[in-house]
Each structure stands twice: as structure tokens, then as C-alpha cells.
Design an enzyme around this catalytic site. Structure first.
Site, short mmCIF file in Angstrom:
data_model
loop_
_atom_site.label_atom_id
_atom_site.label_comp_id
_atom_site.label_asym_id
_atom_site.label_seq_id
_atom_site.Cartn_x
_atom_site.Cartn_y
_atom_site.Cartn_z
N ASP A 177 9.41 31.41 -6.07
CA ASP A 177 10.48 31.57 -5.08
C ASP A 177 10.92 33.04 -5.06
O ASP A 177 11.16 33.63 -6.12
CB ASP A 177 11.65 30.67 -5.48
CG ASP A 177 12.73 30.63 -4.42
OD1 ASP A 177 12.87 29.60 -3.75
OD2 ASP A 177 13.44 31.65 -4.28
N ILE A 178 11.00 33.61 -3.85
CA ILE A 178 11.43 35.02 -3.74
C ILE A 178 12.94 35.08 -4.03
O ILE A 178 13.70 34.25 -3.53
CB ILE A 178 11.13 35.59 -2.34
CG1 ILE A 178 9.63 35.43 -2.02
CG2 ILE A 178 11.55 37.05 -2.25
CD1 ILE A 178 9.22 35.91 -0.65
N GLU A 220 10.99 30.32 1.55
CA GLU A 220 10.49 31.45 0.75
C GLU A 220 9.90 30.95 -0.57
O GLU A 220 9.88 31.63 -1.57
CB GLU A 220 11.58 32.51 0.58
CG GLU A 220 12.66 32.33 -0.44
CD GLU A 220 13.49 31.03 -0.43
OE1 GLU A 220 13.17 30.06 0.26
OE2 GLU A 220 14.46 31.02 -1.21
N1 LIG Z 1 12.58 35.63 7.49
C1 LIG Z 1 12.42 34.36 7.15
N2 LIG Z 1 13.35 33.76 6.37
C2 LIG Z 1 13.18 32.47 6.02
C3 LIG Z 1 12.04 31.73 6.42
N3 LIG Z 1 12.15 30.49 5.88
C4 LIG Z 1 13.31 30.45 5.19
N4 LIG Z 1 13.93 31.65 5.24
C5 LIG Z 1 15.21 32.05 4.68
O1 LIG Z 1 15.12 32.09 3.26
C6 LIG Z 1 16.46 32.07 2.75
C7 LIG Z 1 16.49 31.27 1.48
O2 LIG Z 1 17.76 31.43 0.92
P1 LIG Z 1 18.26 30.70 -0.38
O3 LIG Z 1 17.60 29.35 -0.49
O4 LIG Z 1 19.74 30.73 -0.38
O5 LIG Z 1 17.65 31.51 -1.57
P2 LIG Z 1 17.82 33.03 -2.00
O6 LIG Z 1 18.73 33.81 -1.15
O7 LIG Z 1 16.41 33.58 -2.12
O8 LIG Z 1 18.47 32.91 -3.41
P3 LIG Z 1 17.75 32.58 -4.79
O9 LIG Z 1 16.53 31.73 -4.49
O10 LIG Z 1 18.77 31.83 -5.58
O11 LIG Z 1 17.37 33.87 -5.42
C8 LIG Z 1 17.36 31.52 3.86
O12 LIG Z 1 18.16 32.56 4.35
C9 LIG Z 1 16.35 31.10 4.94
O13 LIG Z 1 16.87 31.29 6.24
C10 LIG Z 1 11.09 32.41 7.24
O14 LIG Z 1 10.06 31.85 7.65
N5 LIG Z 1 11.31 33.70 7.57
#
Ligand SMILES: Nc1nc2c(ncn2[C@@H]2O[C@H](COP(=O)(O)OP(=O)(O)OP(=O)(O)O)[C@@H](O)[C@H]2O)c(=O)[nH]1
Length: 309
Positions: A177-178, A220
Site C-alpha cells: 500500500d502506498i 493504491e
Molecule cells: N489518483 C488516484 N487516486 C486513487 C485511485 N484509487 C484510489 N485513490 C485514492 O487513494 C487514496 C487512499 O487513501 P487512504 O486509504 O486514506 O490511504 P493513505 O492516504 O495512503 O493513508 P495510509 O494508507 O494510511 O498511509 C484516496 O484518496 C483515494 O481517492 C486512483 O486510481 N487514482
């Protein structure tokens, strides 16, 4: 080294001449039988196997090769012979690849005429199977990253779990996970977020072995299946991937490199893949809780079934 002696033909839809009236009836029955057989499947390899087997009744053949470079299909059925006759298959200017038959005895003119007269039976079933295959492939690909998607992941996990169980082989998965991706999206916009997703996907996919597979799990998150890998090996791979992402991803903010957290789980005879994925997810959660940009491995079972830390 025997050389291959080629006779190449271009097959295109057209009416064929029949040889003698007696043969004509037999040929008609034969054509109907082949067509019925070919319509029983939408699998390209199966279609070619059936066609190859049925043609043996008409002309003795050793091998059958089929190539369609545009769809990366290359099949070799049976044994390879010294003499070869090949047909370029096309319909309405669409290329459906090349099929070649081989054997050690030279092909007679009459045999070539017979082969050519039945080649048309293959084209429509083959075209349908190729379209089906393309549709399935497309449905299994995540359009943003080009990685296989969750549907493909479920199929791979089922197959790998089955193999591990039957052959008592190790298998591990990584859930990746990013970190702080939402903040990156919010600050630099979704297009920049998409670019980071593509970079991370490409880096990870390029850093694993050909027998392993990388999937976009969703958002992500990514999942990697490591065949034949015990827990120590899986941890090493995970650590290498973590460093690769850290060192090589271009971040929009030079002060904040892109990092990933990784949960590792070794297959411990779970009944189905969601159980295994749950353990990797739990380990990923622990990696996040412990500060992110790190690898955490899930527990393994002892010989008497106890969970060990
Ligand atoms: N640009 C983009 N963003 C995406 C995509 N799919 C999901 N996201 C975003 O990924 C983000 C995931 O956020 P969170 O689940 O809160 O996780 P995080 O901010 O990485 O926090 P941690 O995992 O706790 O480090 C959300 O803002 C989603 O909108 C995509 O295909 N493209």
C-alpha cells in the site's frame, strides 16, 4: 539437421472445387463433423487440437504449429516433421495468423488441395475464440496501471493455493500500500496521483520473477503472488521492493519520497485465498501502525498447528 521444406499458401474465403462426385459426399460429412466439433469450445488451443486431430482422417500429419504474433499466441502441437505446408489465415482483411502442418513425407498435390478445401472450416470458430480471448484478457487488466486486476488475482490465487496444497510447495503473498497517498492526491491532484500509481506498478512488476505475478488490488493497493517462496524469501523480496520504490519513484515533492508499506503472508494451508489475503492485510495494517515505509510478516503455524510469532 533436417531442413524444413516449405509450401506456403494464402487461405481466403472462397468456394473450392470438389475432386470426384464420390469424394464430395464423404467430404461433406467430414466437414459437418469437423464443424460440429469445432463449435464445442471457445478455447484457441482446444480448437487447434480438434482441427489437427480431425484432419488426420483426411491427410496424415505429424505436427501443427500456429502463430499469431499480434496476440502473442504461439502453439506447437504434435511432432515436428521435415516437410511443411502453411496457410496464412485472413478474413475480411483481418489477419488470423499462420497455421502450418508438418510431417516427414512430402505433401502430394491432392493432399494439399484437400487441406485447402477444409481450411475454411477453421476460420470462423478460430475468429470467435480469438475475440473471446481478447475480451477476457481486456476484462482482466486494470486500465490505469496495465497490471492484472482483482478478477485475475482471484484466479491466480486459487490456482496457486491448489498447487501448493497438492505438491506441498511454499507460496507467499505481499500486500502493498502506498503511504499517505490521499495527502499526495489532495496536494498535487489526481493526475499526479495516477502517475505515481503507474510508476509504482511498473517498478514492482519489473522487479519480480517471471513466475511471480503483480496485481492491482484496488485503489493504491497491490498484491504480489510469489510462487515457490517461503517466508524468509518473501520478506527479502518485500524489503527489496520497498527500497526500489523508495529509491526510484519520482515524487512530486523532493522532500517527501514515495514509500510503501508491505504485509507478507506465507500460505499456511488456508482453505481459500481470502483467509490468506486477510493475514497479509493484517500484517500491512501493523506496518502502517508501526510508522509506514516498512515490511511486516504475518505469523506462521508450527508443526502442531499453533500460530508462532
Ligand atoms: N489518483 C488516484 N487516486 C486513487 C485511485 N484509487 C484510489 N485513490 C485514492 O487513494 C487514496 C487512499 O487513501 P487512504 O486509504 O486514506 O490511504 P493513505 O492516504 O495512503 O493513508 P495510509 O494508507 O494510511 O498511509 C484516496 O484518496 C483515494 O481517492 C486512483 O486510481 N487514482
Amino acid at each position: 539437421m533436417p531442413t524444413s521444406i516449405g509450401q506456403s499458401h494464402k487461405w481466403q474465403e472462397r468456394k473450392h472445387l470438389q475432386s470426384t462426385p464420390g469424394d464430395a459426399d464423404q467430404l461433406k460429412d467430414f466437414r459437418l463433423q469437423v464443424l460440429t466439433q469445432l463449435q464445442t469450445t471457445l478455447d484457441v488451443e482446444q480448437i487447434l487440437r480438434i482441427f489437427h486431430a480431425e484432419l488426420q482422417q483426411l491427410v496424415p500429419l505429424a505436427g501443427c504449429d500456429y502463430h499469431l504474433p499480434g496476440q502473442s499466441i504461439s502453439l506447437n502441437l504434435g511432432d515436428t516433421g521435415r516437410h511443411r505446408c502453411s496457410y496464412q489465415l485472413s478474413l475480411n482483411d483481418e489477419d488470423y495468423g499462420e497455421i502450418a502442418f508438418t510431417r516427414n513425407r512430402r505433401f502430394q498435390e491432392r493432399e494439399l488441395t484437400l487441406l485447402e478445401s477444409v481450411m475454411g472450416l477453421l476460420i470462423y470458430p478460430l475468429r470467435n475464440a480469438l475475440s473471446y480471448r481478447r475480451a477476457i484478457d481486456t476484462a482482466m487488466i486494470d486500465p490505469l496501471t496495465g497490471l492484472s486486476n482483482r478478477g485475475a488475482m482471484a484466479m491466480t490465487l486459487n490456482r496457486e493455493i491448489d498447487r501448493s496444497r497438492r505438491h506441498h510447495q511454499d507460496m507467499s503473498i505481499l500486500m502493498i500500500d502506498i503511504d499517505h497517498f490521499k495527502a499526495l492526491n489532495d496536494r498535487y491532484g489526481h493526475l499526479t496521483g495516477d502517475d505515481v500509481l503507474r510508476q509504482v506498478a511498473r517498478l514492482m512488476d519489473g522487479a519480480i520473477r517471471g513466475c511471480d505475478a503483480c496485481f492491482r488490488f484496488g485503489g493504491e493497493e497491490f498484491l504480489i503472488v510469489l510462487s515457490n517462496s517461503n517466508l524468509p524469501l518473501a520478506r527479502l523480496v518485500a524489503e527489496r521492493l520497498r527500497q526500489t520504490v523508495y529509491n526510484e519513484t519520482r515524487s512530486p515533492d523532493p522532500n517527501n519520497p514515495i514509500t510503501v508499506s508491505i504485509g507478507v503472508a506465507h500460505y499456511e494451508n488456508e482453505v481459500d485465498w481470502p483467509e490468506l489475503v486477510n493475514r497479509a492485510d493484517q500484517a500491512l495494517y501493523e506496518a502502517k501502525q508501526a510508522g509506514r515505509n516498512r515490511v511486516v510478516a504475518s505469523h506462521v503455524r508450527s508443526v502442531d498447528g499453533e500460530w508462532l510469532l
